[in-house]
Scaffold this motif. Structure first.
Motif: not given
Length: 456
Positions: A237-240, A258-274
């Motif tokens: 649900q959070a990833i969505a 890029v700027l929005k993604l850099k501010k996302s937390v937790p960055l590592h997990s969000i990047v992986y799921e994308i």
């Protein structure tokens, strides 16, 4: 354990896994677990067909298992389907382990049975396997050591697509006790005792050792499975929510600010799921994060996609086949090509209506000889862009296409999709971008070659 049947029916109805009238394909090896699955389905009144895979890996024992499963068909009055596989040969051909080969062969056959049903099997909807709670605990432990994330830690689900595991609520002891109490027969697979296989090693060595250190560890791990399932739901649900904020679909590309993604937390997990949806692996996550501070044009690849930095964006795009096809344009008329269509017409200069439309090019027809060549651009290509400042001595300005694309700020995928039109080995139009100054209309032009392109 006499209430195992009641628990079974309650589990099927409570999830719910299937409806009473659904046709079921039972995967039956002949072991205690699958024998109990047959018995429970029969007593519950479910409609089922038995399917058995003979992997021909254990000689006479494999033949014994097949005959036993055939006898179950007589016991329950059900049809038995048997498929014999040369598993060892398949494993060699596909360069996979025997265990992986057996799994692929088994589920490919099951899927084929459901997808290509004859008149006799039109009601088959689901594949039922006899995986139980102990199997699921072992799966979770194996995934923990392999590092598969939350979806691995929660183990197998009772229902995944057309595969249903209706015994996941019961442990091995319950199943064996029920088999003994109901006087069921089954056959033992001798390979289940061989610790050379990863699952067997976890089953016979690791979990018993953990039980000595932490008594009751089996019950604790079983409880964790439900916790991890709930955790995964919250995680998804959070990833969505993050994906909705970050991902912008543009054609077959995905653009991420890029700027929005850099501010996302937790960055590592969000990047992986994308990125995992596009074939990228967990080891590439740090490289993707590095791209957030990279210059435009840097990229990574998966087997199916490319991820690259383009100014303020990360772009995920399908890999394009390297099309080097050459299409001859013999004269006026319409020509189709992978990037769209070209419509050519020759007009007197007096009939020309001036247009700034970038999908239209107007050239001096008197300077052009047919046939024209339509092709993808390639490294080393150059032309003389219209409007480029002339060099000292009045010479036209020459520019390589690669440099021209940089000036135009084209992304990697945009560059890959550029086609050119040439005459006598000279580029006359970089389609959709710029004509060549050498073929522009002048005061001496008498006829005009008007070319229009449109997307297919």
């Amino acid at each position: 354990m006499a209430n195992l049947l009641e628990k079974f029916i309650a589990f099927v109805n409570g999830q719910p896994l299937f409806l009473p009238g659904d046709g079921l394909l039972l995967a039956v090896s002949g072991g205690a677990d699958s024998a109990v699955l047959c018995e429970l389905c029969s007593r519950a009144g479910y409609d089922f067909v038995i399917a058995h895979c003979n992997f021909q890996l254990r000689g006479a024992e494999s033949e014994r298992d097949e005959q036993f499963v055939r006898s179950l068909g007589d016991r329950y009055g059900k049809r038995v389907l048997v498929k014999r596989f040369d598993t060892a040969a398949y494993a060699r051909q596909q360069k996979v382990s025997v265990q992986v080969a057996a799994r692929e062969l088994r589920y490919n056959w099951f899927d084929d049975l459901l997808e290509n049903q004859t008149q006799a099997f039109l009601s088959l909807r689901y594949i039922l396997t006899a995986h139980h709670l102990d199997d699921n605990i072992e799966t979770s432990v194996m995934h923990f050591f392999k590092g598969t994330g939350i979806s691995g830690l929660r183990g197998m689900l009772p229902k995944q697509g057309r595969i249903i595991r209706p015994l996941l609520f019961a442990d091995k002891k319950e199943i064996q006790s029920y088999a003994a109490e109901t006087n069921l027969e089954w056959v033992e697979d001798s390979s289940n005792k061989e610790v050379k296989y990863t699952r067997n090693y976890v089953r016979h060595a690791i979990i018993p050792l953990m039980e000595k250190i932490y008594p009751g560890v089996q019950s604790s791990l079983a409880a964790n499975l439900q916790r991890f399932r709930d955790t995964e739901l919250l995680y998804r649900q959070a990833i969505a929510v993050h994906e909705k904020k970050l991902l912008e679909k543009k054609g077959d590309e995905v653009h991420i600010p890029v700027l929005k993604l850099k501010k996302s937390v937790p960055l590592h997990s969000i990047v992986y799921e994308i990125i995992k949806k596009f074939g990228f692996n967990p080891q590439q996550v740090p490289e993707v994060i590095q791209l957030l501070d990279a210059v435009s044009g840097k990229y990574l690849q998966s087997p199916s996609h490319r991820l690259f930095r383009h100014h303020r964006w990360l772009v995920i795009a399908p890999l394009q086949a390297a099309e080097r096809s050459i299409i001859l344009v013999e004269g006026p008329g319409k020509t189709s090509f992978p990037g769209g269509t070209l419509a050519l017409d020759i007009l007197p200069v007096s009939n020309l209506a001036i247009t700034q439309e970038k999908l239209t090019a107007c050239l001096d027809a008197g300077l052009i000889t047919f046939p024209l060549v339509l092709r993808k651009w390639k490294p080393g290509d150059y032309f003389y862009p219209l409007g480029m400042q002339h060099q000292p001595g009045g010479r036209r300005g020459k520019k390589k296409l690669a440099r021209f694309f940089i000036d135009q700020k084209l992304s990697i995928t945009e560059k890959e999709n550029v086609w050119v039109l040439e005459a006598n080995k000279k580029i006359i139009w970089v389609i959709g971008y710029r004509i060549d100054d050498r073929f522009k209309i002048t005061e001496s032009t008498k006829t005009v070659l008007k070319i229009t392109t449109s997307s297919l």
